[in-house]
Structures are given as structure tokens and as C-alpha cells.
Design an enzyme around this catalytic site. Sequence first.
Site, PDB file in Angstrom:
ATOM      1  N   LYS A 149       0.746  -1.416   0.079  1.00  0.00           N
ATOM      2  CA  LYS A 149       0.160  -0.195  -0.094  1.00  0.00           C
ATOM      3  C   LYS A 149       1.006   1.290  -0.211  1.00  0.00           C
ATOM      4  CE  LYS A 149      -4.413   1.389   2.207  1.00  0.00           C
ATOM      5  NZ  LYS A 149      -4.816   1.663   1.124  1.00  0.00           N
ATOM      6  N   GLU A 182      -9.632  -5.315  -8.851  1.00  0.00           N
ATOM      7  CA  GLU A 182     -10.190  -4.508  -7.877  1.00  0.00           C
ATOM      8  C   GLU A 182     -10.476  -3.180  -8.194  1.00  0.00           C
ATOM      9  OE1 GLU A 182      -7.282  -3.944  -4.578  1.00  0.00           O
ATOM     10  OE2 GLU A 182      -5.696  -3.338  -6.067  1.00  0.00           O
TER      11      GLU A 182
HETATM   12  N1  PXG Z   1      -7.697  -1.958  -2.713  1.00  0.00           N
HETATM   13  C1  PXG Z   1      -7.107  -0.988  -2.812  1.00  0.00           C
HETATM   14  C2  PXG Z   1      -6.295  -0.626  -4.164  1.00  0.00           C
HETATM   15  C3  PXG Z   1      -7.196  -0.064  -1.846  1.00  0.00           C
HETATM   16  O1  PXG Z   1      -6.613   1.050  -1.726  1.00  0.00           O
HETATM   17  C4  PXG Z   1      -8.703  -1.497  -0.465  1.00  0.00           C
HETATM   18  C5  PXG Z   1      -8.550  -2.453  -1.747  1.00  0.00           C
HETATM   19  C6  PXG Z   1      -9.423  -2.034   0.432  1.00  0.00           C
HETATM   20  O2  PXG Z   1      -8.574  -2.523   1.609  1.00  0.00           O
HETATM   21  P1  PXG Z   1      -8.886  -2.536   2.999  1.00  0.00           P
HETATM   22  O3  PXG Z   1      -7.768  -2.951   3.792  1.00  0.00           O
HETATM   23  O4  PXG Z   1      -9.129  -0.949   3.353  1.00  0.00           O
HETATM   24  O5  PXG Z   1     -10.289  -3.285   3.325  1.00  0.00           O
HETATM   25  C7  PXG Z   1      -7.945  -0.363  -0.591  1.00  0.00           C
HETATM   26  C8  PXG Z   1      -8.065   0.261   0.497  1.00  0.00           C
HETATM   27  C9  PXG Z   1      -8.011   6.636   1.054  1.00  0.00           C
HETATM   28  C10 PXG Z   1      -8.504   4.997   1.485  1.00  0.00           C
HETATM   29  O6  PXG Z   1      -7.644   7.383   1.777  1.00  0.00           O
HETATM   30  C11 PXG Z   1      -8.116   4.096   0.580  1.00  0.00           C
HETATM   31  C12 PXG Z   1      -8.013   2.832   1.032  1.00  0.00           C
HETATM   32  C13 PXG Z   1      -8.545   2.607   2.560  1.00  0.00           C
HETATM   33  C14 PXG Z   1      -9.112   3.790   3.147  1.00  0.00           C
HETATM   34  C15 PXG Z   1      -8.723   5.032   2.884  1.00  0.00           C
HETATM   35  O7  PXG Z   1      -8.279   6.930  -0.232  1.00  0.00           O
HETATM   36  N2  PXG Z   1      -7.895   1.619   0.214  1.00  0.00           N
END
Ligand code: PXG
Length: 294
Positions: A149, A182
Amino acid sequence: MKVYLNGNFVDEAEAKVSVFDHGLLYGDGVFEGIRAYGGRVFQLEAHIRRLFAAAKAIDLAVPMSKAELAAVVTGTLARNRLTSGYIRLVVTRGKGDLGLSPATCKTPSVICIAADITLYPKEMYEKGMPIVTASARRNNATIVDPQIKSLNYLNNILAKIEANRAGVPEALLLTDKGIVAECTGDNIFIVTDGEVWTPPIHVGILDGITRRVVIGIARRLGYTVREKEFTLFNLYSADECFLTGTAAEAIAVTRADGRVIGQGVSGPVTNRLLAAFREEVLKPENGMQIGLEK
Ligand code: PXG
């Protein structure tokens, strides 16, 4: 708002990061998006673990322990008198010389921000939402693994721009082989003949924490969950589709590239999983207490 920056809690306006920070100059760093519900930080340990794993993958030593970082998260919420909301944790390579070598960066920057986030319009959480497939493909995992990430989200941002231009809130990314991967900040699930399918991590996606929680809930409720590669054909012909993510939480997709998914409503399996998810986030065993720090 008080934010945490390199050991101190300071006013947002006073929080200054160098223009020589390689997080800014090169997107060199990692982050987490975390949520708190009812006085507890949901899945905090899992988020901290994922952050450390991502930091390790980019050979970045987080300058504190997992427990200390967890205390930074709960402390940031407490100082802002927040019992629920969104937390952004960022670790950058830190200030260095121009030139992309991280060797010139002596100390990573650690930032924690607490705020509100609403990803999609409220009514879409009841009715579902439309998405489009982006022409931008998800980063190939052999180049920069989407499990990291990282602070380089341009791939996802390019897809989001396509969604914005198409007038929908979210875009789906395929892998370079055309397999469903995704969305820009969410994992995707489909429901077909009563089974729940979601792409496996190895296609090149983030190992989403909400995804894991929802897989667990679905299995406990007796659904067969398959981590399985599928294509746009499977999405278009699915009975239901939904997305999961920390920011998004869980939301139905009722239209993809103009095709109505199933009955065009947030379907029965989706609704059951969404309801169970809303209960799950409030369970004490799933969260770390924010505490009474001043
Ligand atoms: N795929 C991607 C590419 C992400 O960035 C998820 C899946 C979902 O993962 P989690 O672990 O959150 O279930 C993400 C998560 C933001 C923001 O500020 C982005 C995410 C999570 C929280 C905030 O844009 N991405």
C-alpha cells in the site's frame, strides 16, 4: 485538528513536512487507511501488521515498534476527541537529497491524521451504485506488487479519473491479462448461484482487511466463498456484486459498464453480508480501545 508528526502532536497548520521528503518527491513510502467505530479502532493490529509488511517490502525501517505505532493511532483519535472516524497513517522515506536513492534519507517521517471520510453518496449505500471498467490496468505484481500500500497511487488515480469522467463513483481495474482485479480503493466480490467469489491476492490486488473480514463473515453464515479468477463476463452475468474497503465499508454495485447486475438492486446476499459487517465493526474483540490519553 491535531496531527501526529515525528513524535509530536501538533496543530494541522503547524505540521510541516520537508519538500525534500522522498514521500513527496518520489511517492516513496507506505500508508494505511483505518477506521474507528464506537470508541475502538477496527482491526488495528491487522493494519499495523500490513503497514510493517509493506515497509519491509520497500526496505523501509519503521522507526518505532508496532505497539508504539498503535498507540500513535489511538492517541491521535483521543487528542481529537474522536470515537469514530477515519485515520490515515503514513510512513515516508523521509528528507533526503534530490536523486532517488533512499540512502540519503536518514529518518523516515511518521504521520497520523484523523478525519472524516465519505467515499460514496449516502443513498448509494442503500440502492447500490454504478461502476465502469477503466482502460487503465492494475499494476502488474511483478513490477510493483499491489499488496504494497504505497504512496504511489497513480494507477488507481488514473482509473478514478475515468470514473469521474464517466459520471460514476468508482472504476474497476483489470489485470494486464484482463482478469478482474479490484476497484481504486476497494476489493470486489460477486455472487453467482449462491456462491461468493472474489479475486485471489495473486492476481495482483491489495490484501484488503475488509475483504478478509467479509470472507470470514460469509463463511460463518454458511456461504461458499471462492477466491477465484474471473472475467468481466462473470461480473456482467453475476446475480450480485459488492465492494469492500476501509473507506468504502461495504456497498453494492448494481450496474457495470451500463449492464444491470442481477435485479439492479442491492441483492439479498449482499444485504445480509452488509448487515453482518455493520455488526462486526462494533464487536469489542475486533477493535482496539481508543483510551483516555489527553
Ligand atoms: N484495494 C485498494 C487498491 C485499496 O487502496 C482496498 C482495496 C481495501 O482494503 P482495506 O484493507 O481497506 O479493506 C484499498 C483500501 C483513501 C483510502 O484514503 C483508501 C483505502 C482505504 C482507506 C482509505 O483513499 N484503500
